[in-house]
Enzyme design. Structure first.
Site, PDB file in Angstrom:
ATOM      1  N   CYS A   5     -34.230 -14.564   5.142  1.00  0.00           N
ATOM      2  CA  CYS A   5     -35.092 -13.551   5.771  1.00  0.00           C
ATOM      3  C   CYS A   5     -35.626 -12.536   4.764  1.00  0.00           C
ATOM      4  O   CYS A   5     -36.443 -11.697   5.107  1.00  0.00           O
ATOM      5  CB  CYS A   5     -34.375 -12.858   6.931  1.00  0.00           C
ATOM      6  SG  CYS A   5     -33.074 -11.730   6.397  1.00  0.00           S
ATOM      7  N   CYS A  45     -31.574 -11.583   0.833  1.00  0.00           N
ATOM      8  CA  CYS A  45     -31.245 -12.811   1.557  1.00  0.00           C
ATOM      9  C   CYS A  45     -32.315 -13.871   1.274  1.00  0.00           C
ATOM     10  O   CYS A  45     -33.505 -13.582   1.370  1.00  0.00           O
ATOM     11  CB  CYS A  45     -31.188 -12.486   3.055  1.00  0.00           C
ATOM     12  SG  CYS A  45     -31.214 -13.957   4.090  1.00  0.00           S
ATOM     13  N   GLY A  49     -35.963  -6.100 -29.628  1.00  0.00           N
ATOM     14  CA  GLY A  49     -34.770  -6.828 -29.176  1.00  0.00           C
ATOM     15  C   GLY A  49     -35.065  -7.991 -28.253  1.00  0.00           C
ATOM     16  O   GLY A  49     -34.295  -8.278 -27.349  1.00  0.00           O
ATOM     17  N   CYS A  67     -29.028 -12.825   9.360  1.00  0.00           N
ATOM     18  CA  CYS A  67     -29.346 -14.223   9.671  1.00  0.00           C
ATOM     19  C   CYS A  67     -28.349 -15.225   9.080  1.00  0.00           C
ATOM     20  O   CYS A  67     -28.482 -16.431   9.302  1.00  0.00           O
ATOM     21  CB  CYS A  67     -30.766 -14.547   9.197  1.00  0.00           C
ATOM     22  SG  CYS A  67     -30.871 -14.801   7.427  1.00  0.00           S
ATOM     23  N   HIS A 120     -38.287  -8.775 -14.845  1.00  0.00           N
ATOM     24  CA  HIS A 120     -37.391  -9.822 -14.333  1.00  0.00           C
ATOM     25  C   HIS A 120     -36.456  -9.320 -13.241  1.00  0.00           C
ATOM     26  O   HIS A 120     -35.442  -9.942 -12.969  1.00  0.00           O
ATOM     27  CB  HIS A 120     -36.577 -10.425 -15.491  1.00  0.00           C
ATOM     28  CG  HIS A 120     -37.434 -11.192 -16.466  1.00  0.00           C
ATOM     29  ND1 HIS A 120     -36.993 -11.585 -17.711  1.00  0.00           N
ATOM     30  CD2 HIS A 120     -38.702 -11.630 -16.368  1.00  0.00           C
ATOM     31  CE1 HIS A 120     -37.969 -12.242 -18.331  1.00  0.00           C
ATOM     32  NE2 HIS A 120     -39.016 -12.272 -17.544  1.00  0.00           N
TER      33      HIS A 120
END
Ligand code: NAD
Ligand code: ZN
Length: 247
Positions: free
Chosen positions: A131, A128, A187, A150, A120
């Site tokens: 981009c 970002c 767990g 950007c 995960h």
């Protein structure tokens, strides 16, 4: 966790040529990190599913950012516990040992585990959304961060609800699970798919499947042995039992 069950598991592990392990938030609970079923006080008014998804981020980036900042700081401040450390010891006993984790806290690697698949992602990495460049985020950033290149929003490099897992990671995880002689599910409530399918895939392929959890879970009825207790107590006890059966 009975001595008898520990012994059965240790005997199986002793003859296993390959071992795969799946961990979930429960293994980090003893490091002080809240699981999703046991939310920390500050965020109790939200369900994780409400914050850990792209729509929540786009509609309220600051709120989601704040939640991740608090989890990020908690992860950095946390230390690996005896459960993480026992898995490092276990890994040294097999040439083929794969640690698959749903955790994003990075504690397995910090403890010293090497063959780790972070299914995960990792909460310490960011990128970002426009981009896709990796971005660094200060741990005290309180404003929503934007990409220096950007101007796009910066998000954590974790897999949100409704998103695909990195294909290479899930495929390596399936390979490890379906070829393992012994599989430990530690767990995890085993309800978040596809991770929850890994112990099932292992079992289908003839693996000896063991669960280590403080409570009963969705897979308890199909595993070969359930070791009830905290991972930080059960795993060191399992290591000691392994030493007894191998002398
Ligand atoms: P979960 O919160 O659904 O389940 C945690 C499980 O751990 C429960 O079954 C609980 O009984 C068990 N548990 C609690 N304390 C334990 C202990 N000391 N020893 C052994 N078991 C213990 O978490 P999950 O199954 O990992 O799945 C949900 C999602 O939670 C994942 O996507 C994961 O990315 C995310 N998550 C990660 C972190 C982290 O990185 N530390 C924290 C919270 C949630
Ligand atoms: Zn950008």
């Amino acid at each position: 966790m009975s001595k008898h069950d520990l012994k059965i598991v240790a005997e199986k592990l002793r003859t296993a040529a390959s071992v795969a392990v799946l961990t979930g938030a429960g293994i980090s609970a003893e490091s002080g990190l809240a699981t999703f079923r046991d939310p920390d006080g500050l965020w109790q008014q939200f369900r994780p599913e409400e914050l850990a998804n792209v729509n929540a981020f786009l509609s309220n980036p600051s709120l989601v950012q704040l939640w991740y900042q608090s989890r990020r700081r908690a992860s950095v401040e946390a230390e690996p516990n005896p459960g993480h450390l026992a898995l490092v010891q276990l890994q040294q006993r097999w040439n083929s040992f794969t640690l698959i984790t749903q955790n994003v806290d990075g504690l397995h690697k910090r403890a010293g585990s090497t063959n780790v698949i972070e299914l995960h992602g990792n909460i310490l990495r960011n990128y970002c959304i426009d981009c896709r460049r990796e971005a660094t985020l200060s741990l005290d950033a309180s404003e929503i961060s934007r990409c220096l290149v950007c101007g796009g929003l910066i998000r954590p490099d974790v897999v949100w609800f409704g998103e695909q897992l990195p294909p290479a990671a899930i495929s390596r995880a399936y390979d490890a699970a379906s070829s393992a002689d012994a599989f430990l599910s530690i767990g995890t409530s085993a309800v978040v798919f596809p991770a929850a399918d890994l112990p099932i895939a292992a079992k289908r392929n003839g693996s000896f499947v063991v669960e280590i959890n403080t409570e009963e879970t969705a897979i308890s009825s199909m595993v070969d042995v359930s070791l009830r207790g905290q991972a930080g107590a059960v795993l060191p006890a399992l290591l000691r039992t392994l030493d007894e059966v191998t002398v």
